[in-house]
Design an enzyme around this catalytic site. Sequence first.
Site, short mmCIF file in Angstrom:
data_model
loop_
_atom_site.label_atom_id
_atom_site.label_comp_id
_atom_site.label_asym_id
_atom_site.label_seq_id
_atom_site.Cartn_x
_atom_site.Cartn_y
_atom_site.Cartn_z
N GLN A 106 0.91 -1.20 -0.03
CA GLN A 106 0.19 0.07 0.05
C GLN A 106 0.87 1.28 0.09
O GLN A 106 0.27 2.61 -0.18
CB GLN A 106 -0.91 -0.09 1.18
CG GLN A 106 -1.74 -1.30 1.46
CD GLN A 106 -2.52 -1.43 2.70
OE1 GLN A 106 -3.45 -0.72 2.92
NE2 GLN A 106 -1.99 -2.16 3.71
N ASN A 107 2.16 1.07 0.20
CA ASN A 107 3.12 2.23 0.11
C ASN A 107 3.50 2.73 -1.15
O ASN A 107 3.54 1.99 -2.27
CB ASN A 107 4.48 1.87 0.91
CG ASN A 107 4.20 1.42 2.22
OD1 ASN A 107 3.14 1.47 2.99
ND2 ASN A 107 5.11 0.39 2.87
N HIS A 124 -1.40 1.57 -4.41
CA HIS A 124 -1.84 2.83 -4.14
C HIS A 124 -0.92 3.85 -4.93
O HIS A 124 -0.91 4.84 -4.64
CB HIS A 124 -1.63 3.15 -2.61
CG HIS A 124 -2.93 2.57 -1.86
ND1 HIS A 124 -2.94 2.39 -0.53
CD2 HIS A 124 -4.05 1.94 -2.19
CE1 HIS A 124 -4.03 1.95 -0.08
NE2 HIS A 124 -4.49 1.45 -1.12
N CYS A 135 -4.93 13.27 -20.32
CA CYS A 135 -4.57 12.03 -21.22
C CYS A 135 -3.89 10.71 -20.61
O CYS A 135 -3.57 9.93 -20.97
CB CYS A 135 -3.61 12.40 -22.46
SG CYS A 135 -1.84 12.82 -22.02
N SER A 198 -2.52 -1.28 9.29
CA SER A 198 -3.47 -1.39 10.26
C SER A 198 -4.67 -2.05 9.84
O SER A 198 -5.62 -2.38 10.45
CB SER A 198 -4.08 0.28 10.47
OG SER A 198 -4.30 0.95 9.29
N PRO A 223 3.64 -4.48 15.87
CA PRO A 223 3.77 -4.31 17.04
C PRO A 223 2.28 -4.24 17.84
O PRO A 223 2.36 -4.16 19.16
CB PRO A 223 4.50 -3.17 17.24
CG PRO A 223 4.92 -2.23 16.00
CD PRO A 223 4.13 -3.36 15.09
C1 BJW Z 1 4.57 -1.36 12.41
C2 BJW Z 1 5.87 -0.79 12.43
C3 BJW Z 1 6.95 -1.63 12.27
C4 BJW Z 1 4.22 0.55 12.97
N1 BJW Z 1 7.02 -2.88 11.99
N2 BJW Z 1 4.61 -2.56 11.71
C5 BJW Z 1 -15.14 -1.11 2.40
C6 BJW Z 1 -15.57 -0.61 3.76
C7 BJW Z 1 -15.51 0.63 4.21
C8 BJW Z 1 -14.85 1.69 3.38
C9 BJW Z 1 -14.38 1.24 2.02
C10 BJW Z 1 -14.65 -0.11 1.70
N3 BJW Z 1 -14.08 -0.02 0.40
C11 BJW Z 1 -13.75 1.04 0.05
C12 BJW Z 1 -13.76 2.02 1.09
C13 BJW Z 1 -13.46 3.42 1.27
C14 BJW Z 1 -11.90 3.65 1.54
C15 BJW Z 1 -11.80 2.87 2.53
O1 BJW Z 1 -11.11 2.07 2.69
N4 BJW Z 1 -12.03 3.75 3.76
C16 BJW Z 1 -11.74 3.21 5.13
C17 BJW Z 1 -10.51 3.96 5.62
C18 BJW Z 1 -13.00 3.34 5.97
N5 BJW Z 1 -11.07 3.11 0.25
C19 BJW Z 1 -10.81 3.69 -0.95
O2 BJW Z 1 -11.38 4.90 -0.91
C20 BJW Z 1 -10.05 3.13 -2.05
N6 BJW Z 1 -10.56 3.14 -3.11
C21 BJW Z 1 -11.86 2.36 -3.45
O3 BJW Z 1 -12.27 1.88 -2.48
O4 BJW Z 1 -12.15 2.50 -4.70
C22 BJW Z 1 -13.50 1.92 -5.25
C23 BJW Z 1 -14.51 3.42 -5.05
C24 BJW Z 1 -13.97 4.49 -5.43
C25 BJW Z 1 -15.01 5.62 -5.69
C26 BJW Z 1 -16.36 5.00 -5.28
C27 BJW Z 1 -16.71 4.02 -4.66
C28 BJW Z 1 -15.78 2.94 -4.75
C29 BJW Z 1 -8.79 3.80 -2.10
C30 BJW Z 1 -7.73 3.90 -0.56
C31 BJW Z 1 -6.48 4.59 -1.02
C32 BJW Z 1 -5.89 4.96 0.25
N7 BJW Z 1 -4.95 5.81 0.00
C33 BJW Z 1 -3.72 6.37 1.18
C34 BJW Z 1 -3.37 7.59 0.88
C35 BJW Z 1 -2.34 7.15 -0.38
C36 BJW Z 1 -1.67 8.54 -0.76
C37 BJW Z 1 -0.91 8.92 0.62
O5 BJW Z 1 0.22 8.23 0.81
O6 BJW Z 1 -1.31 9.98 1.06
O7 BJW Z 1 -2.88 5.14 1.38
S1 BJW Z 1 -4.71 6.15 2.49
C38 BJW Z 1 -3.58 5.89 3.64
O8 BJW Z 1 -3.93 4.44 4.26
C39 BJW Z 1 -2.47 5.19 2.58
C40 BJW Z 1 -2.04 3.76 2.92
O9 BJW Z 1 -1.53 3.02 2.22
C41 BJW Z 1 -3.35 3.26 3.66
C42 BJW Z 1 -2.99 2.03 4.61
O10 BJW Z 1 -2.30 2.48 5.68
P1 BJW Z 1 -1.60 1.40 6.49
O11 BJW Z 1 -0.55 1.28 5.32
O12 BJW Z 1 -2.24 0.54 6.89
O13 BJW Z 1 -0.67 2.40 7.40
P2 BJW Z 1 -1.39 2.76 8.92
O14 BJW Z 1 -0.69 4.10 9.33
O15 BJW Z 1 -2.81 2.80 8.92
O16 BJW Z 1 -0.76 1.55 9.66
C43 BJW Z 1 0.66 1.42 9.98
C44 BJW Z 1 0.61 0.25 10.83
O17 BJW Z 1 2.04 -0.27 11.13
C45 BJW Z 1 0.22 0.16 12.20
O18 BJW Z 1 -0.65 -0.99 12.49
C46 BJW Z 1 1.18 0.11 12.90
O19 BJW Z 1 1.29 -0.58 14.40
C47 BJW Z 1 2.47 -0.79 12.37
N8 BJW Z 1 3.57 -0.32 12.58
N9 BJW Z 1 5.87 0.42 13.03
C48 BJW Z 1 5.50 -3.31 11.55
N10 BJW Z 1 8.32 -1.11 12.72
ZN ZN Z 2 -1.77 14.83 -21.05
#
Ligand code: BJW
Ligand code: ZN
Length: 249
Positions: A106-107, A124, A135, A198, A223
């Site tokens: 997801q990164n 992502h 385009c 998460s 963790p």
């Molecule tokens: C460690 C550590 C160490 C710390 N070792 N671990 C179904 C249900 C509900 C909602 C939805 C659903 N389906 C879709 C949705 C809507 C939405 C969504 O999921 N919302 C929920 C949050 C409620 N999803 C979307 O909108 C997605 N698109 C989509 O569904 O399209 C279809 C559609 C479109 C239009 C209309 C209708 C349908 C797109 C999601 C895109 C997410 N983008 C982001 C931002 C990207 C750009 C940016 O970087 O700014 O991506 S959001 C952000 O969260 C980023 C991440 O990739 C993503 C996930 O986060 P991640 O990686 O889990 O990080 P953290 O910080 O949450 O967790 C870190 C973890 O690491 C923690 O657990 C720590 O404990 C741990 N940790 N140190 C190991 N050393």
């Molecule tokens: Zn263009």
Amino acid sequence: MAKESLIRESTVERVRSAKNVFALTGAGVSAESGVPTFRGGGGATVWKGMPFDVISSAQMVERDLAAVWEWFDYRRGVLRELKPNAAHTTLAEWEEKFNDFTLATQNIDGLHAAAGLKDVLELHGTIWQARCLACDRSKSLRDERGGEQPQRPPVCGTCGGEMRPDVVLFGEMLPANVLERAAEAAERCDVCFVIGTSGVVYPAAGLAEIAKRAGAYVIEINPERTALSDLCDETIKGQAGEILPRFQI
Ligand code: BJW
Ligand code: ZN
């Protein structure tokens, strides 16, 4: 308890003998490189008073593209100085060691590729690329250096349209071919790793559900407990950069 005993020998054996391995990674895999996570540790990222799910959203691209660029330029500036950690390098080695290894992240930071992983499924998108709103052409942002302020938003060399960061924001579709390949790999794996996420963002988190439903053994490394912990067959509590190298595949 001795640190080494955190991973069961039976788990190591199970992983060693796996034919198809799938790994889903999130921000936590890059935390030890110095990349801030979005959630976890009891807080959520806020930038200039805006929660990240507001600035990193489809609506913000329409409302204020300049602010979106500013947010991602800031993060690219931070990332330029950072290096892959032991979690990234171990996973890159696994690509060579397993017959069938697929990693979906997801990164957007590019650190898996920087560690040498050849085939990374970037669910992502990537912070290192811009994409034309008109385009769809993309261009690399790797060569932009500090010093002179680059043009914002960049202008497309093909059609003159405005460009945006090539990342997937809330409310946007994931690249269909990338998600499809990830889902296929989740479906056929016998071991699935869920590392440093998460597990609240869909459809990415759904990949772990696909693997579980298809009969895979699901191992979480984190963790903290997460939204996916109950689904996982086991959670190894700890930092990815410490845990992963201990598998010694
Ligand atoms: C460690 C550590 C160490 C710390 N070792 N671990 C179904 C249900 C509900 C909602 C939805 C659903 N389906 C879709 C949705 C809507 C939405 C969504 O999921 N919302 C929920 C949050 C409620 N999803 C979307 O909108 C997605 N698109 C989509 O569904 O399209 C279809 C559609 C479109 C239009 C209309 C209708 C349908 C797109 C999601 C895109 C997410 N983008 C982001 C931002 C990207 C750009 C940016 O970087 O700014 O991506 S959001 C952000 O969260 C980023 C991440 O990739 C993503 C996930 O986060 P991640 O990686 O889990 O990080 P953290 O910080 O949450 O967790 C870190 C973890 O690491 C923690 O657990 C720590 O404990 C741990 N940790 N140190 C190991 N050393
Ligand atoms: Zn263009």
